[in-house]
Design a protein around this motif. Structure first.
Motif, PDB file in Angstrom:
ATOM      1  N   ASN A   1       0.816  -1.225   0.000  1.00 44.27           N
ATOM      2  CA  ASN A   1       0.000   0.000   0.000  1.00 44.27           C
ATOM      3  C   ASN A   1       0.847   1.271   0.000  1.00 44.27           C
ATOM      4  OD1 ASN A   1      -2.455  -1.500   0.149  1.00 44.27           O
ATOM      5  ND2 ASN A   1      -2.142  -1.753   2.352  1.00 44.27           N
ATOM      6  N   LYS A   2       2.007   1.197  -0.626  1.00 48.89           N
ATOM      7  CA  LYS A   2       2.852   2.387  -0.740  1.00 48.89           C
ATOM      8  C   LYS A   2       2.571   3.158  -2.032  1.00 48.89           C
ATOM      9  CE  LYS A   2       5.077   1.734   3.101  1.00 48.89           C
ATOM     10  NZ  LYS A   2       6.532   1.528   3.166  1.00 48.89           N
ATOM     11  N   ILE A   3       1.848   2.529  -2.940  1.00 53.25           N
ATOM     12  CA  ILE A   3       1.486   3.184  -4.193  1.00 53.25           C
ATOM     13  C   ILE A   3       0.152   2.606  -4.658  1.00 53.25           C
ATOM     14  CG2 ILE A   3       2.684   1.541  -5.688  1.00 53.25           C
ATOM     15  CD1 ILE A   3       3.460   3.880  -7.489  1.00 53.25           C
ATOM     16  N   GLY A   4      -0.697   3.463  -5.225  1.00 57.12           N
ATOM     17  CA  GLY A   4      -1.996   3.020  -5.686  1.00 57.12           C
ATOM     18  C   GLY A   4      -1.941   2.430  -7.080  1.00 57.12           C
ATOM     19  N   ILE A   5      -3.053   1.845  -7.508  1.00 57.05           N
ATOM     20  CA  ILE A   5      -3.112   1.205  -8.826  1.00 57.05           C
ATOM     21  C   ILE A   5      -2.923   2.235  -9.930  1.00 57.05           C
ATOM     22  CG2 ILE A   5      -4.585  -0.100 -10.388  1.00 57.05           C
ATOM     23  CD1 ILE A   5      -5.915  -1.352  -7.959  1.00 57.05           C
ATOM     24  N   GLU A   6      -3.687   3.314  -9.852  1.00 55.11           N
ATOM     25  CA  GLU A   6      -3.588   4.338 -10.893  1.00 55.11           C
ATOM     26  C   GLU A   6      -2.231   5.042 -10.858  1.00 55.11           C
ATOM     27  OE1 GLU A   6      -6.852   6.985 -10.545  1.00 55.11           O
ATOM     28  OE2 GLU A   6      -8.382   5.457 -10.955  1.00 55.11           O
ATOM     29  N   GLU A   7      -1.693   5.238  -9.655  1.00 53.25           N
ATOM     30  CA  GLU A   7      -0.383   5.865  -9.548  1.00 53.25           C
ATOM     31  C   GLU A   7       0.696   4.997 -10.191  1.00 53.25           C
ATOM     32  OE1 GLU A   7      -0.075   6.361  -5.355  1.00 53.25           O
ATOM     33  OE2 GLU A   7      -0.817   8.417  -5.402  1.00 53.25           O
ATOM     34  N   ALA A   8       0.606   3.692  -9.978  1.00 50.87           N
ATOM     35  CA  ALA A   8       1.592   2.785 -10.572  1.00 50.87           C
ATOM     36  C   ALA A   8       1.507   2.828 -12.098  1.00 50.87           C
ATOM     37  CB  ALA A   8       1.387   1.365 -10.058  1.00 50.87           C
ATOM     38  N   ASP A   9       0.281   2.839 -12.637  1.00 51.35           N
ATOM     39  CA  ASP A   9       0.118   2.909 -14.087  1.00 51.35           C
ATOM     40  C   ASP A   9       0.713   4.205 -14.635  1.00 51.35           C
ATOM     41  OD1 ASP A   9      -1.148   0.538 -13.768  1.00 51.35           O
ATOM     42  OD2 ASP A   9      -3.141   1.226 -14.362  1.00 51.35           O
ATOM     43  N   SER A  10       0.421   5.324 -13.943  1.00 52.46           N
ATOM     44  CA  SER A  10       0.962   6.609 -14.391  1.00 52.46           C
ATOM     45  C   SER A  10       2.480   6.624 -14.319  1.00 52.46           C
ATOM     46  CB  SER A  10       0.381   7.743 -13.540  1.00 52.46           C
ATOM     47  OG  SER A  10      -1.015   7.815 -13.671  1.00 52.46           O
ATOM     48  N   PHE A  11       3.015   5.980 -13.284  1.00 46.68           N
ATOM     49  CA  PHE A  11       4.468   5.939 -13.121  1.00 46.68           C
ATOM     50  C   PHE A  11       5.141   5.307 -14.344  1.00 46.68           C
ATOM     51  CE2 PHE A  11       8.022   3.143 -11.873  1.00 46.68           C
ATOM     52  CZ  PHE A  11       8.949   4.107 -11.511  1.00 46.68           C
ATOM     53  N   PHE A  12       4.630   4.162 -14.794  1.00 45.05           N
ATOM     54  CA  PHE A  12       5.262   3.483 -15.927  1.00 45.05           C
ATOM     55  C   PHE A  12       5.054   4.261 -17.224  1.00 45.05           C
ATOM     56  CE2 PHE A  12       5.110  -0.257 -13.071  1.00 45.05           C
ATOM     57  CZ  PHE A  12       6.421  -0.665 -13.202  1.00 45.05           C
ATOM     58  N   LYS A  13       3.905   4.904 -17.369  1.00 45.49           N
ATOM     59  CA  LYS A  13       3.679   5.699 -18.580  1.00 45.49           C
ATOM     60  C   LYS A  13       4.633   6.890 -18.643  1.00 45.49           C
ATOM     61  CE  LYS A  13      -1.209   4.514 -19.133  1.00 45.49           C
ATOM     62  NZ  LYS A  13      -2.593   5.024 -19.133  1.00 45.49           N
ATOM     63  N   VAL A  14       4.784   7.563 -17.516  1.00 47.06           N
ATOM     64  CA  VAL A  14       5.708   8.701 -17.487  1.00 47.06           C
ATOM     65  C   VAL A  14       7.143   8.221 -17.656  1.00 47.06           C
ATOM     66  CG1 VAL A  14       6.586  10.607 -16.074  1.00 47.06           C
ATOM     67  CG2 VAL A  14       4.140  10.083 -16.071  1.00 47.06           C
ATOM     68  N   LEU A  15       7.464   7.111 -17.011  1.00 44.91           N
ATOM     69  CA  LEU A  15       8.825   6.569 -17.095  1.00 44.91           C
ATOM     70  C   LEU A  15       9.199   6.242 -18.536  1.00 44.91           C
ATOM     71  CD1 LEU A  15      11.331   5.511 -15.510  1.00 44.91           C
ATOM     72  CD2 LEU A  15      10.164   3.298 -15.394  1.00 44.91           C
ATOM     73  N   CYS A  16       8.242   5.695 -19.272  1.00 44.82           N
ATOM     74  CA  CYS A  16       8.526   5.293 -20.658  1.00 44.82           C
ATOM     75  C   CYS A  16       8.232   6.401 -21.648  1.00 44.82           C
ATOM     76  CB  CYS A  16       7.698   4.050 -21.004  1.00 44.82           C
ATOM     77  SG  CYS A  16       8.091   2.612 -19.990  1.00 44.82           S
ATOM     78  N   GLY A  17       7.859   7.567 -21.155  1.00 46.95           N
ATOM     79  CA  GLY A  17       7.635   8.705 -22.038  1.00 46.95           C
ATOM     80  C   GLY A  17       6.428   8.561 -22.914  1.00 46.95           C
ATOM     81  N   ARG A  18       5.378   7.903 -22.444  1.00 47.46           N
ATOM     82  CA  ARG A  18       4.169   7.703 -23.234  1.00 47.46           C
ATOM     83  C   ARG A  18       3.033   8.559 -22.681  1.00 47.46           C
ATOM     84  NH1 ARG A  18       4.998   3.262 -26.544  1.00 47.46           N
ATOM     85  NH2 ARG A  18       7.260   3.086 -26.745  1.00 47.46           N
ATOM     86  N   ASP A  19       2.080   8.872 -23.556  1.00 48.10           N
ATOM     87  CA  ASP A  19       0.922   9.630 -23.112  1.00 48.10           C
ATOM     88  C   ASP A  19      -0.085   8.679 -22.479  1.00 48.10           C
ATOM     89  OD1 ASP A  19      -0.294   8.309 -25.229  1.00 48.10           O
ATOM     90  OD2 ASP A  19      -0.040   9.999 -26.598  1.00 48.10           O
ATOM     91  N   GLU A  20      -1.228   9.222 -22.108  1.00 45.91           N
ATOM     92  CA  GLU A  20      -2.208   8.428 -21.372  1.00 45.91           C
ATOM     93  C   GLU A  20      -2.818   7.333 -22.229  1.00 45.91           C
ATOM     94  OE1 GLU A  20      -3.168   8.364 -18.200  1.00 45.91           O
ATOM     95  OE2 GLU A  20      -1.562   9.764 -17.738  1.00 45.91           O
ATOM     96  N   ASP A  21      -2.852   7.520 -23.552  1.00 45.10           N
ATOM     97  CA  ASP A  21      -3.523   6.553 -24.422  1.00 45.10           C
ATOM     98  C   ASP A  21      -2.600   5.444 -24.911  1.00 45.10           C
ATOM     99  OD1 ASP A  21      -5.843   8.054 -24.216  1.00 45.10           O
ATOM    100  OD2 ASP A  21      -5.301   9.335 -25.912  1.00 45.10           O
ATOM    101  N   THR A  22      -1.310   5.566 -24.685  1.00 42.52           N
ATOM    102  CA  THR A  22      -0.350   4.568 -25.157  1.00 42.52           C
ATOM    103  C   THR A  22       0.151   3.735 -23.983  1.00 42.52           C
ATOM    104  OG1 THR A  22       0.349   6.110 -26.889  1.00 42.52           O
ATOM    105  CG2 THR A  22       1.772   4.213 -26.456  1.00 42.52           C
ATOM    106  N   ILE A  23       0.139   2.423 -24.188  1.00 44.63           N
ATOM    107  CA  ILE A  23       0.541   1.509 -23.123  1.00 44.63           C
ATOM    108  C   ILE A  23       1.922   0.948 -23.447  1.00 44.63           C
ATOM    109  CG2 ILE A  23      -0.076  -0.535 -21.794  1.00 44.63           C
ATOM    110  CD1 ILE A  23      -2.069   1.754 -21.585  1.00 44.63           C
ATOM    111  N   PRO A  24       2.948   1.247 -22.663  1.00 50.46           N
ATOM    112  CA  PRO A  24       4.287   0.672 -22.908  1.00 50.46           C
ATOM    113  C   PRO A  24       4.347  -0.779 -22.458  1.00 50.46           C
ATOM    114  CG  PRO A  24       4.324   2.066 -20.951  1.00 50.46           C
ATOM    115  CD  PRO A  24       2.943   2.201 -21.530  1.00 50.46           C
TER     116      PRO A  24
END
Length: 1004
Positions: free
Chosen positions: A752-775
């Motif tokens: 419980n140190k990170i939420g589901i949506e936060e984790a998804d956003s983390f990987f998208k930002v990390l991989c330089g993708r926008d909200e609609d692209t899934i790395p």
């Protein structure tokens, strides 16, 4: 304990130009003062610092014994005496009074005004006569609703404030006698009334009641008394009779002191009976009474001799409200509908000690005021308690604002704080005034009557018994004779901000010695400003802004005190600094950095504040200099917290070499952990030292490294201005150790140190993708979640994410942007939500020799997930549209979904048409138990029909029919088997299967 300070709460003063010696006086709202002398009342205009000017005057029926003003309704009520008879009269519309001999209307209470006289009431004063069956002794007006309560010898009479509507623009004020409260065993000397709360005071007793309306009882109210339960009434009556028989000149009978709170106060011996007297049934409210407090005092006759020394005085109820907008107001505001009652306070006093109770929600003794000398009278305000003695005006602080503030549910948390109600009392000033006789208060004015004592005359001492007997309360005192040497003063209290600044300056004398007195005086200053802000309705916009600024400043001063003093309440540093609106950098600049070495001592309040502030992901970056000082501070005071401090986004400007030097000192002290290792690795990476980075990362196993990230998630992910920001270490791990990165984020989610949506956003930002692209790294994370079987993850939602992504790639023929961390075989072998792919699916896929091998992994994962045990197959149907059945991959997925939905016949038709070689494997796997009949009811007819038609797939259909007949020959009896065979079939073809069917029993 009372803290005495020599402050200056009183400012300018002026003399009221009244002509005769005042016998009674009271404040008239915000701008008027009433003075009664003889048979005349004078009204004076009091506005700001200007001189007090006469406004109007009017005659009374007799000498005024008691007088009270109600701001709600803007009327004055008085008890008047003439020819040894007392009268109760209310003076309405007094502001329209011109000359003293101008026309006045006199009418009886509740009397309907005749039509010809109605319009004349607009421009003239009216006197409302209120006849009573018993002589009135005391009066009190409700400061909110304007209702009038009258105290008589054995009862209280409640007059409700009403209005006779003349037209849309004008109404006439009137009263309705709505309730009589009969009292036994107590004679009211003073009363106070406030929104249903009633306080009754005799010479040595105080009784507090609450009137409540019973809305649950729908029956009409009967006009007869309703008596409260009083089990000790008879006992007290017997005691009184016995006491009267024993009393003589040689004995004084005193009842023992008593304090009864809540329901226990019903056992006081005071009987309370309610009698409704409303005239209109539809307007009558059914009242019942709740006992809140009864307190009885016993005088110490060894010290007190004179009758005035053994009596209570200055009974007062003070309400505190909260408006809809969230601001607090006191009893100085007009009645309005958008207010919530927070608390009501009751004050009463003995000559040498005063008592302040809070009586809403719970009855609690808040403060006890010890006077340095005998008091004569006192008045309570939301900010101060003013007490007069013979030659002094004393000003004490009160705790009303603190009690009201504690109604806030966020009080005493990390967000808000307030000085405690139990804090010691503070006497701000003892001002010399010769010959003080009486006092009243309105707005920011204290009105004082002084009178020089006549030449000393021998005082006649009387028997103490006479002063202790209740029988003497009816003795009338002679009217005072006007004498020279009197004055009526208006003393203006200075503005709260000005007094606040003086208190802050005064507190500086204690700051260097580090005592509790500094906190105490600053707390008093804070409460002073808080109380002033409660009465926001009487503040000008500029004055309110000035008070708000002073409030923030006071919070900053209190934060400084708690940060520098090692007290048990040092944790209050955090909420006070928050309420002050100070940034972390501003707080650090207030710290006394006297020593540059490690010898400086840092108190726990400051450490607590900085630790929590850095843990809250503030959108603030400290300078390199301040960050270095913070590192030094925690190295000295809290070395175990140093790794966590260095991970804060606010500390990103700290020089890596400085941080590494302190971390190495932790190692030499035996403080080594995986967290320190990770932090060293991150700092080395920031410095460009990749060798040190790799060395540190290899010093622990992957599992331990994941544990280190769980201890401090900010090593990987941080938040700035509400946005997810991956760290430099996370970016590096993405390229070098993606498996460790995914495992670490998965560990954060598990804990419980990170939420589901936060984790998804983390990987998208990390991989330089926008909200609609899934790395692909996010897909790897989703797959890891399914393998880990996280209980907090919504399973169906996660499966839909993966399936939609697999389908999107297959339909768009899009390859992953990185190599997947797990193959389909890895996921299946993990024995999680990925299931074994059905055998017939492999046959179906192998039938397409032109299939692109690059997409087989996504297809296998999709098929495996559909074959899994946990997925709700109905939820996948909306996602299948992009995946065409024209390809073998799409066909396999569609058939799989229909199979899971038990649409077997449709699947058989599809396979017979598209891939006949997969029909028999499909039937062997799916057509079992209750679906077994489809072998002969569906397959045999379909195959025979297609064989008749011939075509390219003739041999495939023929081979499938033979295998089908072999299965059916085993399952059916000979007669049943014959019935399912086609009538026009060739006997020689079916004969071997018929023979086997007929001989299977003998073979068995």
């Amino acid at each position: 304990m009372v803290h005495l300070y020599n402050l200056h709460p009183f400012g300018s003063q002026q003399v009221v130009p009244c002509k005769l010696e005042p016998e009674q006086f009271c404040g008239g709202g915000r701008d008027a003062l009433f003075v009664a002398a003889g048979c005349k009342v004078e009204a004076f205009a009091v506005t700001g610092q200007e001189l007090c000017q006469p406004r109007c005057a009017f005659s009374t029926l007799g000498r005024v014994l008691r007088m009270a003003y109600s701001q709600a309704g803007d009327y004055l009520v008085a008890i008047e005496e003439k020819n040894k008879a007392t009268f109760l009269r209310a003076y309405v519309n007094w502001r329209s009074k011109g000359a003293e001999n101008s026309r006045v209307c006199i009418r009886m209470v509740g009397h309907n005004v005749e039509t010809p006289f109605r319009e004349s009431f607009r421009d003239q004063m009216s006197i409302v006569e209120m006849p009573l069956s018993e002589a009135p002794l005391c009066i009190s007006c409700c400061p909110v609703k304007g209702d009038l309560l009258v105290g008589c010898t054995n009862k209280l009479v409640l007059f409700s404030l009403t209005y006779q509507v003349i037209n849309e623009e004008f109404s006439v004020l009137d009263f309705e006698r709505s309730l009589i409260i009969h009292l036994d065993n107590i004679t009211p000397v003073e009363i106070s009334f406030c929104v249903g709360y009633i306080a009754v005071m005799s010479d040595l007793e105080v009784l507090i009641l609450k009137l409540e309306s019973d809305s649950k009882n729908g029956e009409r109210v009967k006009h007869h008394p309703c008596e409260t339960n009083n089990p000790v009434k008879q006992t007290n009556t017997d005691f009184s009779n016995e006491m009267s028989q024993i009393e003589s000149d040689d004995f004084v009978i005193c009842q023992k002191p008593m304090e009864l709170i809540g329901e226990k106060s019903e056992q006081s011996g005071v009987s309370v009976t309610l009698e409704s007297t409303g005239l209109a049934d539809e307007k009558i409210k059914y009242f019942h009474v709740q006992h809140l407090l009864y307190r009885r005092f016993t005088p110490d006759i060894s010290f007190y001799v004179l009758s005035d020394d053994i009596r209570l005085h200055s009974l007062q109820l003070l309400p505190i409200y909260q408006t809809d907008a969230g601001s607090l107001t006191s009893d100085g505001k007009n009645s309005s509908h958008g207010k919530e009652l927070l608390s009501v306070f009751c004050f009463f006093s003995l000559p040498h000690v005063g008592y302040l109770y809070m009586i809403v929600k719970s009855v609690e003794l808040m403060s006890v005021y010890q006077y340095p000398e005998k008091s004569q009278q006192a008045v309570l305000t939301p900010q101060f308690l003013h007490v007069i003695t013979r030659n002094n005006l004393q000003c004490f602080t009160v705790r009303c604002s603190a009690a009201a503030a504690r109604e806030d549910p966020y009080m005493d948390t990390n967000l808000k704080a307030c000085p405690p109600v139990s804090m010691d009392i503070c006497a701000l000033r003892i001002q010399l005034f010769i010959g003080l006789k009486a006092i009243c208060h309105f707005k920011n004015h204290v009105v004082l009557l002084t009178k020089a004592d006549p030449e000393a005359t021998p005082e006649r001492r009387e028997s103490p018994r006479r002063f202790l007997s209740r029988k003497d309360t009816s003795v009338k005192t002679k009217p005072p004779v006007a004498e020279a040497g009197w004055s009526l003063y208006i003393v203006n209290t200075i503005s709260p901000v000005q007094l606040y600044k003086e208190m802050v300056d005064y507190s500086n004398t204690y700051r260097t010695v580090k005592t509790q007195s500094c906190i105490h005086l600053l707390s008093e200053a804070h409460l002073l400003v808080r109380a002033a802000l409660m009465d926001a309705s009487q503040l000008e916009p500029g004055e309110k802004a000035e008070l708000l600024e002073a409030f923030k400043e006071s919070c900053g001063h209190l934060g400084d005190c708690y940060s520098r003093l090692d007290t048990q309440n040092s944790h209050l540093t955090l909420p006070y600094y928050k309420m002050a609106g100070l940034s972390l950098a501003e707080v650090l600049t207030r710290v006394d950095w006297t020593a540059e070495d490690e010898s400086q001592k840092y108190e726990r309040g400051l450490i607590f504040y900085i630790n929590h502030s850095l843990d809250e992901n503030l959108d603030e970056e400290l300078s390199e200099e301040l960050a270095a000082k913070v590192v030094q501070m925690f190295h000295v005071a809290e070395p175990k917290q140093l790794p966590h401090i260095l991970c804060s986004p606010s500390m990103r400007n700290v020089h890596p070499s400085t941080a590494l030097s302190y971390l190495k000192k932790l190692d030499t002290c035996g403080f080594s952990s995986v967290l320190v290792t990770l932090l060293k690795s991150a700092l080395a990476l920031k410095m460009g030292d990749l060798d040190t980075h790799r060395s540190e990362m290899k010093s622990h196993s992957e599992m331990k490294l994941v544990c280190g990230f769980i201890l401090e998630p900010r090593l990987l992910v941080q938040q700035r201005k509400g946005q997810i920001v991956p760290t430099e270490l996370a970016v590096h791990l993405k390229e070098t150790q993606p498996r460790l990165l995914v495992a670490a984020v998965l560990g954060l989610q598990k804990n419980n140190k990170i939420g589901i949506e936060e984790a998804d956003s983390f990987f998208k930002v990390l991989c330089g993708r926008d909200e609609d692209t899934i790395p692909q790294l996010l897909v790897d994370f989703w797959e890891a979640q399914l393998v880990a079987c996280l209980p907090d993850v919504v399973l169906q939602e996660l499966c839909c994410k993966l399936i939609s992504q697999y389908i999107w790639r297959l339909s768009k023929r899009q390859l992953p942007d990185t190599i997947p961390l797990r193959t389909s075989e890895d996921l299946i072998n993990a024995r999680s939500h990925y299931g074994l792919i059905y055998p017939w699916v492999h046959v179906l896929i192998s039938s397409d020799s032109l299939a692109d091998k690059n997409y087989t992994e996504d297809l296998s994962k999709l098929q495996s997930l559909i074959c899994g045990p946990s997925f709700d197959i109905a939820s996948i149907i909306p996602f299948l549209e992009p995946l065409s059945e024209d390809t073998v991959a799409g066909l396999s997925v569609h058939v799989l979904c229909r199979t899971r939905l038990k649409e077997y016949e449709q699947c058989i038709d599809t396979l017979l048409e598209r891939c006949p070689e997969a029909v028999i494997p499909y039937a062997n796997h799916e057509l079992k138990e209750e679906n077994r009949t489809l072998w002969w009811k569906k397959l045999i007819p379909e195959l025979c029909q297609r064989i008749k038609c011939g075509g390219e797939k003739y041999q495939l259909y023929l081979s499938s029919l033979k295998e089908t007949l072999s299965v059916v020959a085993v399952d059916l009896e000979l007669r049943d088997f014959l019935n399912v065979l086609p009538e026009d079939g060739t006997a020689a073809f079916f004969l071997p299967y018929l023979l086997y069917c007929s001989r299977k029993k003998s073979l068995a």
